[in-house]
Design a protein around this motif. Structure first.
Motif, PDB file in Angstrom:
ATOM      1  N   GLY A  22       0.831  -1.106  -0.117  1.00  0.00           N
ATOM      2  CA  GLY A  22      -0.297   0.116   0.523  1.00  0.00           C
ATOM      3  C   GLY A  22       0.653   1.203   0.453  1.00  0.00           C
ATOM      4  O   GLY A  22       2.098   1.021  -0.258  1.00  0.00           O
ATOM      5  N   ASN A  24       0.477   4.655  -0.767  1.00  0.00           N
ATOM      6  CA  ASN A  24       1.072   5.755  -2.228  1.00  0.00           C
ATOM      7  C   ASN A  24      -0.291   6.360  -2.313  1.00  0.00           C
ATOM      8  O   ASN A  24      -0.592   7.820  -3.226  1.00  0.00           O
ATOM      9  CB  ASN A  24      -0.413   4.926  -3.558  1.00  0.00           C
ATOM     10  CG  ASN A  24       0.360   3.700  -4.267  1.00  0.00           C
ATOM     11  OD1 ASN A  24       1.614   3.592  -4.045  1.00  0.00           O
ATOM     12  ND2 ASN A  24       0.230   2.871  -4.834  1.00  0.00           N
ATOM     13  N   ASN A  46       0.301  -2.598  -5.000  1.00  0.00           N
ATOM     14  CA  ASN A  46      -0.603  -2.662  -4.262  1.00  0.00           C
ATOM     15  C   ASN A  46      -1.541  -3.399  -5.650  1.00  0.00           C
ATOM     16  O   ASN A  46      -0.492  -3.959  -5.866  1.00  0.00           O
ATOM     17  CB  ASN A  46      -1.001  -1.097  -4.274  1.00  0.00           C
ATOM     18  CG  ASN A  46      -0.318  -0.614  -5.520  1.00  0.00           C
ATOM     19  OD1 ASN A  46      -0.075  -1.038  -7.151  1.00  0.00           O
ATOM     20  ND2 ASN A  46      -0.132   0.698  -5.704  1.00  0.00           N
TER      21      ASN A  46
END
Length: 315
Positions: A22, A24, A46
């Motif tokens: 994850g 981002n 992701n």
């Protein structure tokens, strides 16, 4: 059983291999920027819905699908994994199986919400919730979005418990993050709520007894996670700036920028209250992290900056 991987950890090498699951947006993207600036080689995993920052290796996988995650990783191994999006014990089970033997250190981003049943006026310490004693129930409907949302704290508690059960060969840290404020990209809308109410003079719903909470600035939590990735300690650790803030202080900081606005609190015993107003205490003791060597800022000192960043986003 730990899976066998073909790559080996890089002994004595100044460049670390770090995997971020994850990350981002918000403080996750700031963490990645700090790792890259430090010279680390960063791999981001992701689902592919958004591209990671330049300079990283991007792997597309569904973290809820063990085979998808294993296929995406191939033979890769890491010095550190930072898991930004572990919300349930099922996700933690998959992560522990897949990354056992692939990493020296696993850092899970947890939350102050794990203390939702620790109603005390005193700042709560990590030992109030020992993940090694938390019961895990994988049969609960964790795949249902509504259940997951309404059981956010419980999901994080059980996820911590699953990772902690990995034993000494799976060195794990659970970073219990205070409520995060600041940045012109805060997607939570919590400070925006107060900006809107003060600007329009709309009522601000608060509980009859409104307790303060500890907070942390978005830049500070990114610093903390980067620091944790390079440290050696394990177990849960609270991440919060020094000092508590009340809903009134948040509104006062907003009102400085909106002299024509008006702050009107409306107490309620039932029903929904405004974000960042609490019927119980959400204050965390940060002395463990402080003793380990991290220097936190003062919440009251950075609050004006956080409000200015929110207002800048709205303009």
């Amino acid at each position: 059983m730990a899976i066998e991987v073909r790559e080996t950890f890089r002994e004595g090498c100044g460049v670390r291999e770090i995997c971020v699951i994850g990350g981002n947006r918000y403080f996750g993207k700031r963490l990645i920027a700090r790792l890259i600036a430090a010279g680390d080689r960063v791999t981001v995993i992701n689902r592919g819905s958004s591209a990671p920052p330049p300079g990283v290796t991007h792997l597309i996988a569904d973290r809820d699908d063990e085979k998808s995650l294993e296929n995406a990783l191939g033979s890769r191994a890491f010095d550190v994994v930072v898991d930004q999006v572990c919300y349930t014990p099922g996700q933690a089970e998959i992560a522990r199986r897949v990354f056992s033997g692939r990493t020296r250190r696993y850092v899970m981003t947890s939350t102050v919400e794990v203390y939702e049943y620790e109603d005390s006026a005193a700042l709560v310490r990590e030992d109030a919730v020992d993940p090694r004693t938390v019961a895990v129930d994988l049969e609960l409907p964790w795949d249902e979005p509504e259940f997951r949302e309404t059981h956010y704290g419980e999901g994080k508690r059980q996820a911590e418990a699953v990772l902690a059960a990995g034993g000494p060969e799976f060195a794990c840290v659970a970073v219990r993050v205070a409520h995060v404020l600041g940045g012109d990209d805060d997607f939570t809308g919590r400070l925006d709520h107060y900006v809107d109410r003060v600007r329009t003079g709309g009522p601000i719903a608060v509980p009859t007894v409104n307790h303060p909470a500890t907070y942390i600035h978005v830049e500070e939590i990114a610093d903390f996670l980067a620091w944790t990735a390079g440290a050696e300690f394990t177990g849960p650790v609270n991440a919060a700036s020094h000092g508590v803030l009340t809903t009134g202080e948040l509104c006062e900081a907003v009102a400085v920028h909106l002299p024509e606005g008006r702050t009107e609190f409306r107490t309620t015993e039932v029903g929904e209250v405004s974000p960042l107003s609490f019927a119980r205490s959400y204050g965390m003791d940060n002395s463990r992290a402080t003793k380990l060597g991290f220097t936190f800022g003062e919440a009251r000192e950075w609050l004006p900056r956080a409000v200015a960043e929110t207002l800048g986003k709205d303009n």
